[in-house]
Enzyme design. Structure first.
Site, mmCIF file in Angstrom:
data_model
loop_
_atom_site.group_PDB
_atom_site.id
_atom_site.type_symbol
_atom_site.label_atom_id
_atom_site.label_comp_id
_atom_site.label_asym_id
_atom_site.label_seq_id
_atom_site.Cartn_x
_atom_site.Cartn_y
_atom_site.Cartn_z
ATOM 1 N N ARG A 68 -16.840 -10.231 12.555
ATOM 2 C CA ARG A 68 -16.882 -9.601 13.869
ATOM 3 C C ARG A 68 -16.555 -10.606 14.981
ATOM 4 N NH1 ARG A 68 -22.128 -6.431 14.496
ATOM 5 N NH2 ARG A 68 -22.918 -8.486 13.900
ATOM 6 N N ARG A 77 -13.123 -13.098 19.332
ATOM 7 C CA ARG A 77 -12.464 -14.274 19.917
ATOM 8 C C ARG A 77 -10.960 -14.073 20.024
ATOM 9 N NH1 ARG A 77 -16.008 -16.660 16.054
ATOM 10 N NH2 ARG A 77 -17.928 -17.424 17.061
ATOM 11 N N GLU A 135 -13.031 -22.556 11.593
ATOM 12 C CA GLU A 135 -12.839 -23.594 12.610
ATOM 13 C C GLU A 135 -11.661 -24.495 12.271
ATOM 14 O OE1 GLU A 135 -17.264 -22.594 12.457
ATOM 15 O OE2 GLU A 135 -15.613 -22.964 11.058
ATOM 16 N N PRO A 183 -18.564 -14.016 22.365
ATOM 17 C CA PRO A 183 -18.685 -12.728 21.665
ATOM 18 C C PRO A 183 -20.158 -12.320 21.586
ATOM 19 C CG PRO A 183 -18.309 -14.502 20.094
ATOM 20 C CD PRO A 183 -18.265 -15.127 21.459
ATOM 21 N N THR A 184 -20.415 -11.033 21.730
ATOM 22 C CA THR A 184 -21.792 -10.544 21.700
ATOM 23 C C THR A 184 -21.825 -9.153 21.086
ATOM 24 O OG1 THR A 184 -23.785 -10.170 23.034
ATOM 25 C CG2 THR A 184 -21.686 -9.527 24.006
ATOM 26 N N TYR A 185 -23.022 -8.735 20.666
ATOM 27 C CA TYR A 185 -23.211 -7.402 20.101
ATOM 28 C C TYR A 185 -24.665 -6.982 20.334
ATOM 29 C CZ TYR A 185 -25.229 -9.990 16.166
ATOM 30 O OH TYR A 185 -25.989 -10.838 15.405
ATOM 31 N N ASP A 189 -21.064 -19.310 21.922
ATOM 32 C CA ASP A 189 -21.862 -18.188 21.431
ATOM 33 C C ASP A 189 -23.126 -18.042 22.268
ATOM 34 O OD1 ASP A 189 -19.944 -17.806 19.527
ATOM 35 O OD2 ASP A 189 -21.033 -18.863 17.925
ATOM 36 N N ASP A 190 -23.611 -16.808 22.371
ATOM 37 C CA ASP A 190 -24.749 -16.565 23.251
ATOM 38 C C ASP A 190 -26.067 -17.070 22.696
ATOM 39 O OD1 ASP A 190 -24.942 -14.779 21.207
ATOM 40 O OD2 ASP A 190 -25.014 -12.973 22.443
ATOM 41 N N ASP A 191 -26.150 -17.352 21.386
ATOM 42 C CA ASP A 191 -27.418 -17.802 20.804
ATOM 43 C C ASP A 191 -27.525 -19.318 20.718
ATOM 44 O OD1 ASP A 191 -25.434 -18.054 18.925
ATOM 45 O OD2 ASP A 191 -26.631 -17.333 17.235
#
Length: 395
Positions: A214, A219, A340, A149-151, A239-241
């Site tokens: 969000r 997901r 989770e 997921p990204t924003y 996650d992208d980070d």
């Protein structure tokens, strides 16, 4: 002289046919005599006679006044017969069957047969060339389904490019499902096209008033896509980070149903690291470790990037003998930090259905960082709207 003239005048003034000859007859040629003497003429001789008579009629012989033949007419006849024979010889009157076609020629030379006699006491031992037989059974690798997921935010381009470069080094098959909110941004689509990874760009249309929820809706959008298209592989929420090692993605392919591993997280104060994840004996999970006292009430102490599962659990419940067939989704109605464990409870019943990786869960393969800064302005298109001021000009 007068008497001589009177003697010659009868022969000179008399026409040729009055001397006993026919006005249309000519002395017979040797060819006509040859063909006329045969009792049983052949087809070739008959054809030659017919041609000769035709030529005699068309080209009659002429004689000079002294009774001699003119030589030019026989010469032309010989020339005509020569050309006629040449043309008849070149004409294809038949077909020769004994000439082989071009593809029947063979240049292989067969040696003459050699008679070899073998004695009765002759035995040939097995020759060992030292070739080691190997098993070449090919087992295809499992597909990895990485969900991200990204924003739009200030460091989004950096995060997506970094994760895309890592996924590009992972051996295929791998599909990267990137989910955005509201609409597909041009900047994200450009990063995905240049990543060199097979991807699917999805949009989450679920309205979310809380920023923390969000990622849950994003997901769930990816889970619906996997279930609808029946994608077969290992699902992993990346996650992208976060920071990932290549060893992590290789270990994901060894998972049969559900796999988990410890994750290192940077504390909110950014002054210490927190370890959270399973405690294993080999691949058997017999306990959990966490440094966060507020999360000790959870059933499973796992970070969102600390587990992966087989995608067939989503769309093939009979294979895993699930008691219910309701869709498996993340819940936004639970407290923060419990997404989770509530999600994992839908996948497995207890730790006996889990697989710890790597062996003894003794290695950290990814980090969950909290480096996002609040209040940073998101540059539109990740481009500068105007040139920067030259603080130190070149002299």
């Amino acid at each position: 002289m007068a008497s001589i003239r009177r003697t010659l005048s009868p022969y000179r003034d008399r026409p040729p046919h009055q001397n006993g000859g026919s006005p249309f007859s000519a002395p017979s040629s040797p060819a006509s005599k040859l063909f006329s003497n045969g009792r049983h003429p052949s087809p070739v001789s008959a054809f030659a006679v017919a041609v000769t008579r035709f030529l005699d009629d068309v080209f009659p012989l002429r004689y000079s006044r002294k009774g001699n033949r003119i030589w030019r007419r026989p010469f032309y006849r010989c020339l005509f017969f020569f050309l006629l024979g040449f043309l008849l010889g070149m004409a294809p009157f038949g077909h020769v069957d004994d000439v082989p076609s071009s593809h029947d020629f063979s240049f292989d030379i067969e040696p003459p047969p050699v008679l070899v006699t073998r004695p009765d006491n002759f035995f040939l031992d097995t020759v060992n060339l030292g070739v080691v037989k190997e098993n070449f059974d090919f087992t295809p690798k499992k597909q990895l389904i990485v969900v991200t997921p990204t924003y739009n935010r200030a460091l989004q381009a950096y995060y997506l490019n970094r994760l895309g470069q890592v996924l590009r080094l992972v051996p295929p098959p791998l599909v990267w499902i990137v989910v955005e909110t509201d609409a597909e941004s041009v900047e994200t689509a450009d990063v995905l096209r240049k990543s060199g990874v097979m991807y699917r760009h999805l949009v989450c249309t679920e309205n979310s008033t809380n920023v923390k929820d969000r990622g849950v809706h994003q997901r769930n959008t990816a889970l619906e896509h996997i279930e609808h298209h029946k994608l077969d592989g290992i699902v992993y929420f990346a996650d992208d980070d976060n920071i990932y090692s290549l060893e992590l993605f290789e270990s994901l392919r060894e998972i049969r149903r559900f796999g988990t591993w410890p994750v290192a997280m940077l504390a909110q104060g950014k002054n210490k690291a927190i370890l959270e994840g399973p405690v294993c004996n080999g691949s058997e999970v017999f306990g959990w470790h966490t440094n966060d006292k507020s999360k000790r009430l959870r059933r499973f102490h796992v970070d969102m990037s600390g587990f992966a599962f087989n995608s067939t659990i989503l769309w093939d419940p009979k294979r895993w003998q699930r008691p219910f067939a309701t869709p498996i989704r993340q819940l936004d109605s639970v407290k923060e930090g419990f997404q989770e464990t509530t999600f994992i409870e839908q996948l497995v019943e207890d730790e006996t259905q889990m697989e710890g990786t790597p062996p003894n869960c003794s290695r950290i393969m990814n980090w969950h960082l909290h480096l996002e800064s609040r209040g940073l302005v998101y540059p539109k298109g990740w481009l500068l709207e105007k040139n920067l001021d030259a603080i130190v000009p070149i002299k």
